[in-house]
Design an enzyme around this catalytic site. Structure first.
Site, PDB file in Angstrom:
ATOM      1  N   HIS A  39       0.826  -1.204   0.000  1.00 50.52           N
ATOM      2  CA  HIS A  39       0.000   0.000   0.000  1.00 50.52           C
ATOM      3  C   HIS A  39       0.861   1.256   0.000  1.00 50.52           C
ATOM      4  O   HIS A  39       1.620   1.509   0.949  1.00 50.52           O
ATOM      5  CB  HIS A  39      -0.885  -0.026   1.254  1.00 50.52           C
ATOM      6  CG  HIS A  39      -1.865   1.082   1.364  1.00 50.52           C
ATOM      7  ND1 HIS A  39      -1.934   1.906   2.461  1.00 50.52           N
ATOM      8  CD2 HIS A  39      -2.835   1.508   0.516  1.00 50.52           C
ATOM      9  CE1 HIS A  39      -2.905   2.777   2.300  1.00 50.52           C
ATOM     10  NE2 HIS A  39      -3.470   2.565   1.121  1.00 50.52           N
ATOM     11  N   HIS A  81      -1.011  10.923  -1.904  1.00 51.07           N
ATOM     12  CA  HIS A  81      -2.322  10.446  -1.464  1.00 51.07           C
ATOM     13  C   HIS A  81      -3.303  11.572  -1.162  1.00 51.07           C
ATOM     14  O   HIS A  81      -4.425  11.590  -1.665  1.00 51.07           O
ATOM     15  CB  HIS A  81      -2.173   9.567  -0.222  1.00 51.07           C
ATOM     16  CG  HIS A  81      -3.483   9.101   0.328  1.00 51.07           C
ATOM     17  ND1 HIS A  81      -4.184   9.798   1.289  1.00 51.07           N
ATOM     18  CD2 HIS A  81      -4.232   8.027   0.032  1.00 51.07           C
ATOM     19  CE1 HIS A  81      -5.310   9.158   1.567  1.00 51.07           C
ATOM     20  NE2 HIS A  81      -5.364   8.075   0.819  1.00 51.07           N
TER      21      HIS A  81
END
Length: 289
Positions: A39, A81
């Site tokens: 991730h 992100h």
């Protein structure tokens, strides 16, 4: 709706789906080892979405890397992100008068000045926010595979076409990559549908947990339904996998973000196809990958 009615309708839906789209015995039994996806790179061990996190995942022997793509003010795709730069860079120090420090308000050159590693630890001081080109080239260098998330597409009109253009320019839309090295996902079903319409050969995933009654629609343009592990159940995984996606294969389930062995073993028991994790070494050991 009462719990008994919900259970009855769920059972009926699963039964109907199983008749229309039979599930293989291995998948129905939760057989097979799920993929392990790093991730934002191996982000428990290196600053997220940086080239260092890709390198760390490769060093751990992890084949799949996930990332997040957004767009700068001058149209460059970068890997970050949040929709602002505060949490993972020193933007407040470098550009103190430019709150709220949104990615879309800075040029690529301005973002390239930022330190994206010191917040994580002194060993990573000087790490940069990579462009999408830099990121995919690093993934390619390690012969890894990419789960690419189009982040906040509502902020960046046309980002789907632009992302595909960059991927194509960097060699990621050839037969070998499309055959098993690339997935494009988003929380926006409209964005995923757009990717599918622009490039039907690309494997796609919808993030979240759509109602089971909506799965036939999603199966028209998405190969995966990728929910949080907190919303996951064995019944939901079975319901998703009972449908056939746009490439003629059963829909898959990748779940996120699992960082401990017990949860990894539990969701693996549900029959998920993959587990997205900040600690890929921990999850791999837990599920026998």
């Amino acid at each position: 709706m009462h719990a008994r009615a919900v259970a009855a309708s769920t059972t009926a839906l699963l039964g109907t789906a199983a008749l229309l789209f039979p599930v293989s015995p291995a998948r129905a039994a939760g057989g097979g080892v799920p993929l392990v996806i790093a991730h934002r790179g191996a982000s428990a061990y290196a600053p997220e979405n940086t080239l260092a996190a890709v390198d760390k995942a490769a060093g751990l022997g992890i084949r799949w890397v996930e990332n997040d793509v957004q767009r700068t003010r001058d149209g460059e795709l970068v890997v970050v992100h949040d929709d602002n730069l505060r949490r993972t860079t020193d933007v407040e120090e470098v550009y103190p008068g430019r709150a709220p420090w949104k990615v879309k308000d800075f040029t690529a050159a301005e973002i390239a000045r930022l330190d994206a590693g010191s917040w994580f630890g002194p060993a990573y001081a000087g790490a940069r926010v990579p462009t999408l080109e830099q990121f995919v080239n690093r993934v390619e260098r390690h012969h890894q595979k990419l789960l690419l998330e189009i982040k906040n597409p509502e902020l960046y009109p046309g980002i789907e076409r632009q992302t595909l253009k960059v991927l194509g320019n960097e060699g990621w839309l050839d037969r070998s990559h499309l055959a098993g090295r690339l997935i494009v996902q988003s929380f926006s079903a409209d964005s995923v549908r757009t990717v599918h319409e622009l490039k039907p050969a690309v494997k796609t995933g919808v993030l979240g947990t759509p109602p089971m009654g909506d799965l036939p629609v999603y199966a028209g343009f998405a190969d995966q339904i990728n929910p949080s592990y907190r919303s996951l159940s064995r019944a939901y995984v079975s319901a998703v996998q009972a449908f056939t996606g746009p490439h003629g294969r059963p829909l898959e389930v990748l779940t996120w973000t699992v960082d401990d062995a017990a949860t990894a073993q539990r969701v693996a028991g549900y029959g998920v196809d993959g587990i997205i994790t900040n600690k890929p070494d921990v999850v791999r050991e837990a599920v026998g990958g």
